[in-house]
Design an enzyme around this catalytic site. Sequence first.
Site, PDB file in Angstrom:
ATOM      1  N   SER A  66      82.955 -32.536  45.306  1.00  0.00           N
ATOM      2  CA  SER A  66      83.447 -33.755  44.648  1.00  0.00           C
ATOM      3  C   SER A  66      83.563 -34.948  45.592  1.00  0.00           C
ATOM      4  O   SER A  66      83.920 -36.040  45.154  1.00  0.00           O
ATOM      5  CB  SER A  66      84.821 -33.484  44.024  1.00  0.00           C
ATOM      6  N   ASP A 103      92.640 -36.756  41.489  1.00  0.00           N
ATOM      7  CA  ASP A 103      91.772 -37.000  40.335  1.00  0.00           C
ATOM      8  C   ASP A 103      90.673 -35.949  40.239  1.00  0.00           C
ATOM      9  O   ASP A 103      90.198 -35.629  39.151  1.00  0.00           O
ATOM     10  CB  ASP A 103      91.118 -38.378  40.441  1.00  0.00           C
ATOM     11  N   THR A 135      88.524 -28.241  46.101  1.00  0.00           N
ATOM     12  CA  THR A 135      89.140 -27.045  46.679  1.00  0.00           C
ATOM     13  C   THR A 135      90.224 -27.396  47.691  1.00  0.00           C
ATOM     14  O   THR A 135      90.265 -28.504  48.232  1.00  0.00           O
ATOM     15  CB  THR A 135      88.086 -26.193  47.393  1.00  0.00           C
ATOM     16  N   THR A 189      89.671 -33.628  54.114  1.00  0.00           N
ATOM     17  CA  THR A 189      89.550 -35.070  53.867  1.00  0.00           C
ATOM     18  C   THR A 189      90.897 -35.792  53.766  1.00  0.00           C
ATOM     19  O   THR A 189      90.931 -36.961  53.404  1.00  0.00           O
ATOM     20  CB  THR A 189      88.762 -35.320  52.573  1.00  0.00           C
ATOM     21  N   GLY A 247      97.524 -36.304  46.134  1.00  0.00           N
ATOM     22  CA  GLY A 247      97.560 -36.013  44.706  1.00  0.00           C
ATOM     23  C   GLY A 247      98.419 -36.992  43.944  1.00  0.00           C
ATOM     24  O   GLY A 247      99.193 -37.762  44.517  1.00  0.00           O
ATOM     25  N   GLU A 258      86.890 -33.234  58.348  1.00  0.00           N
ATOM     26  CA  GLU A 258      85.671 -33.190  57.538  1.00  0.00           C
ATOM     27  C   GLU A 258      84.657 -32.158  58.030  1.00  0.00           C
ATOM     28  O   GLU A 258      83.452 -32.386  58.012  1.00  0.00           O
ATOM     29  CB  GLU A 258      85.045 -34.591  57.451  1.00  0.00           C
ATOM     30  N   ILE A 261      87.401 -24.226  57.788  1.00  0.00           N
ATOM     31  CA  ILE A 261      88.734 -23.853  57.315  1.00  0.00           C
ATOM     32  C   ILE A 261      88.600 -22.688  56.335  1.00  0.00           C
ATOM     33  O   ILE A 261      87.906 -22.793  55.319  1.00  0.00           O
ATOM     34  CB  ILE A 261      89.428 -25.040  56.623  1.00  0.00           C
ATOM     35  N   TYR A 273      94.520 -48.740  44.634  1.00  0.00           N
ATOM     36  CA  TYR A 273      93.289 -48.059  44.229  1.00  0.00           C
ATOM     37  C   TYR A 273      92.519 -48.991  43.300  1.00  0.00           C
ATOM     38  O   TYR A 273      93.019 -49.371  42.237  1.00  0.00           O
ATOM     39  CB  TYR A 273      93.669 -46.771  43.510  1.00  0.00           C
TER      40      TYR A 273
END
Length: 566
Positions: free
Chosen positions: A152, A216, A222, A229, A233, A280, A286, A486
């Site tokens: 995503s 979103d 995940t 990143t 939330g 990243e 991870i 945003y």
Amino acid sequence: MTDVQQQKSDSVAAVKHMKWWGWGVEGVAFHHDDKPAFAPFVKKIVGVELSSGQHDTGLKFDDLTVPASIAGPEVVDSLVQIVGADAVATDDHDRVVHTYGKSIRDLIRIRAGILARVPDLVVYPADEAQVQQIVDLAVASDLVVIPFGGGSNIVGSLEPLPAETRTIVSLDMGRLDRVLDIDEDSGLARIQAGGQGPDLEEQLNARGWTLGHFPDSFTHSTLGGWVATRSSGMQSDKYGDIADITKGLRVVRPGGVLAIRAVPSASTGPSLREMIIGSEGRLGVITEVTAQVHRLPEKREILAYLFPSWHDGLAAMQAIAESDASPSVTRVSDSHETAFSFATSKPGKGISQKITDLLPTLLKAKGWDVDAMCLSFIGYEGGPEHVARTQKTVGRIVKANRGMAVGTGPGKLYDQKKFDTPYLRDFFMDHGGAADVSETAAPWSKLRDVSSRVYAAANQAFDRIGVQGWIMGHLSHSYHSGACLYFTFAFEHGDDAEAQYDVVKHAIQQAFIDTGATVSHHHGVGLEHQPWMSQDVSPEGVAVMQGLFDSADPGRVFNPGKVTGA
């Protein structure tokens, strides 16, 4: 096929991916037939005519020209020995799905069939031991490893570098999707990194817990991706960003696992945990996160409020952040986004619709300019007494800033729509439109200037590319010292949509930097935001990051080129 092989095959087949050409799953799409105000609104703001029903994109996978894999038989055989033949994919469809994220740039290119560099194979490890073997093989064989979660990402964190000549392995973590253990005394859950949001919440909820992290992208992202990143939330006001939620980590590196214990606090030198969060994939893979989880709240409610202006809404959010109130969500849309929200609403029924129809008249009677009003959503979670107390405190603040409560109805709409918006972008693209987002964070004292300068920069950019454009924004993720802003922008694109997008995106990002805001609040850096990194964290800051990457990964095996560009 043995029972063990069948179990592995079923497990790989169960890994969920989004459709290759857009957001979400096949068969699910945005439509506006039940939203009578939407098509006229879009025509008014950007000049795009929308058709009714579900639009046929005309996109066919067989029309793509996919570069052939350069993975040699030795590499393929070695990976098969590690994970099994069913867990190594070299087919074109799997490789294309793992090439891009879901930014507007990604979607423009995939729809145009532009595939400069595609992963040569996709590998699905079943556990951390297999990840370790894959990483060690990659180092020994000079391969590139790009960890893949839900796909995503919208800042170019996933795509291979076009000039990369080595074999590229997309390491899909989708089989590592379990909640392993919950320390109920401490509220600490050991969770595998490949679990997507809904699956993890289902497992946690079954035992009375929640992670409380709902970006979103929740339905298709995940835990490992959130950490990689520095995700945030929607309910971060209560639960914190992913950096607050993440207490411990396991990261596979060449020859061993970097293990960070989950302790309340530590004085053990520079924070390794903080180095991994937001890296990243450049420092390793991870595989496991120890996360702070919370008991499911007894009560959860989202209330809607209206403010007569953006200034009043921002002032109220700041006052709430400084108060004793502790809501889970504090969000206010500017007038443009408020108008958009009302345009995407379905008609109501009965008395509630009559009240909605009368609302503009009532507000005008109060002296409001309904074209300037701003819609706010504020969430409350916890025990009934806590929720009532917090609502009372917020109510006083809203009233002091000339706002008014409008009930739970719009709040239910917020819950219904919050994860569906990305489908709208695909629908808009089907009709010749381009839309994307940029987000930032700044101190309270700078937010109004950030907002006004971003609007000015975007509108100037629309003029430069000769289009009728639209920008809208909202505040979310409040902190004591400031908040996230945003922005969403849209326009009807011409023949070179990517070049037009670059002009608008660059203008908005530069406005962030020029007003003292950050290049990104929670989407990350990837390739998209690199041009502004030295202005944001200083050239010396970029040099320190690069030094870390060079030292930790001298062979540039792990997702090279992201964050710093080298």
